[in-house]
Design an enzyme around this catalytic site. Structure first.
Site: not given
Length: 496
Positions: A112-113
């Protein structure tokens, strides 16, 4: 709009300054002077737009010193099918009745980063240019696994930048380590430290706020910035996917405009769920923000009691990106809930630094209880949840997402809440192949890439090209240092 420091409300900077600087000189985090509002009509209109257009809309509310052209340059450069393997950028999977998996791992590093770190280089370089700064920007990163690779990938060979990443030697998965240590790029550096993520994070924050180090960099035409979520430029992009998700659910007819949803987030550093808080207070109808922790359950205890106490055993778990006992972004939340009381923030976080604990006021405890629910689970419960979801729904989730599913199931059982719920799925299962395969009862005797092949057979999910390509990549970075030597490593890496 301007940005204030959580430890000195008199500090007022532009969004460009907040992004370029990363952290306030007083050690505080930058927060917006107000949370901008969006209407239900705005949300409905966003349902017809692309992810990049939704991002443009949200950023235009927060980056008021950026021109329309500058914001468009940033969002169009980041959110496209060159960087993400889906047109939607973030995918919604309907898991079971009224529950949706928000898959945030379709970017280049499968976590998700990427949702923030694909755009941060654009935001940062645009900010530097706007401010007329003529210095090389040195990005310092502490990572518990995913931020490091996502930041390295985002900033590799970006002109005018250097990026140095620190990770705990034994605190990341084999795939996460391979991703970082094989990183390409002429401006990147990666170093393991003997210690845990909190040691790395504390070291980076200490170096950031050291006048001696800042002066040394300035003498050499350099300045620090951050790609961790202490940087507003890392956090702001995370707000977008919650806004986008609600708009998409309405557009798809899954909910009616104005219906509330729950948001469940597996988190250690509190940034991902804090982004949900900002989205809610902008106007996204949210019932409960559900904070899911692993065995390092300092956030669970805090949300339930109002006492933050990091004086506890540190557990190395199968969900390593959440192995954190010092949750930096909590400071932003408490600044808002305390009525922007910077003196109170200084007192609480001074106590955290000195004694490892603090306790918030009854008023803040009530505000937290109104907004949040918290739960946790250990490794055995995480594995059981992975197997249960796989067996019942033929859906393979990673070890972090499984923590969120387990905590949500516990919440639903305890409260009877039938509100439709979005669960943030934060990483591809391929980043933790061994743990996922073990959980569903498969053989785990192969090497890392043999495990990937086996998981592909079991899950029927295509192996991400970026992970498959790691198999034959040469390891470039092997250095391991004591946490006390981080500053010396930085000086050496920068040649100063």
């Amino acid at each position: 709009m301007f940005y204030k420091s959580t430890r000195n409300s008199e500090v007022k900077v532009s969004s460009a300054q907040a992004i370029a600087q990363g952290i306030s000189e007083d050690g505080g985090l930058f927060v917006p002077s107000e949370i901008p509002a969006i209407t239900l009509d705005d949300i409905k209109a966003l349902g017809e737009k692309s992810y990049a257009e939704r991002a443009f809309f949200v950023f235009s509310k927060y980056l008021t010193d950026f021109t329309e052209a500058e914001i468009r340059y940033c969002v169009e450069g980041a959110y496209n099918t060159k960087n993400f393997d889906t047109d939607n950028i973030a995918e919604l999977a309907h898991l079971f009745d009224g529950t949706y998996m928000l898959e945030l791992w379709h970017g280049p590093t499968c976590a998700f980063k990427d949702m923030a770190l694909q755009i941060l280089p654009y935001l940062l370089t645009t900010s530097i240019k706007k401010l007329g700064v003529d210095k090389k920007v040195v990005i310092l990163v502490a990572t518990s696994g995913d931020t490091g690779k996502a930041a390295l990938e985002g900033f590799k060979d970006v002109e005018g930048t250097e990026i140095l990443v620190f990770y705990p030697e034994d605190g990341v998965s084999a795939m996460q380590k391979k991703q970082m240590t094989t990183q390409e790029g002429g401006n990147v550096g990666v170093c393991a430290i003997k210690g845990n993520f909190d040691d790395a994070q504390t070291g980076v924050k200490t170096i950031f706020t050291s006048k001696e180090t800042a002066d040394k960099l300035a003498e050499n035409g350099m300045m620090f910035s951050s790609a961790n979520s202490i940087n507003w430029g890392r956090l702001a992009p995370q707000i977008i996917y919650y806004v986008s998700t609600y708009a998409q659910l309405v557009a798809d007819g899954e909910i009616e405009l104005g219906d509330k949803i729950n948001i469940v987030v597996p988190t250690g550093n509190f940034g991902n769920i804090l982004a949900g808080y900002y989205a809610k207070h902008m106007g996204i109808p949210v019932n409960k923000l559900i904070c899911a922790s692993n065995a390092n359950n300092v956030l669970t205890d805090f949300i339930k009691t109002g006492v933050y106490d990091r004086n506890r055993p540190f557990h190395t778990t199968i969900s390593p990106s959440m192995d954190i006992l010092i949750s930096s972004n909590l400071e932003r939340l408490l600044y808002h809930l305390s009525g922007s009381d910077d003196a109170q923030i200084r007192e609480w976080f001074g106590s955290l630094s000195k004694t490892g604990r603090y306790e918030v006021t009854d008023e803040v405890k009530k505000a937290i209880a109104d907004e949040f629910y918290a739960g946790c689970c250990d490794d055995e419960q995480t594995k059981a949840c992975i197997k249960e979801i796989y067996d019942e729904y033929s859906y393979t989730c990673d070890t972090h997402t499984a923590v969120a599913v387990k905590v949500y199931k516990d919440y639903a059982a305890a409260t009877g809440d039938k509100t439709k719920t979005v669960i943030a799925s934060t990483a591809s299962p391929y980043k933790f192949s061994g743990s996922v395969l073990a959980a569903i009862g498969k053989d785990t005797n192969a090497d890392e890439f043999g495990l990937v092949d086996e998981l592909a057979e079991v899950s029927k999910i295509p192996v991400p090209a970026s992970l498959a390509a790691l198999k034959d990549k040469e390891v470039r970075f092997t250095k391991v240092i004591d946490k006390a030597d981080m500053k010396d490593y930085i000086y050496s890496a920068l040649g100063i």
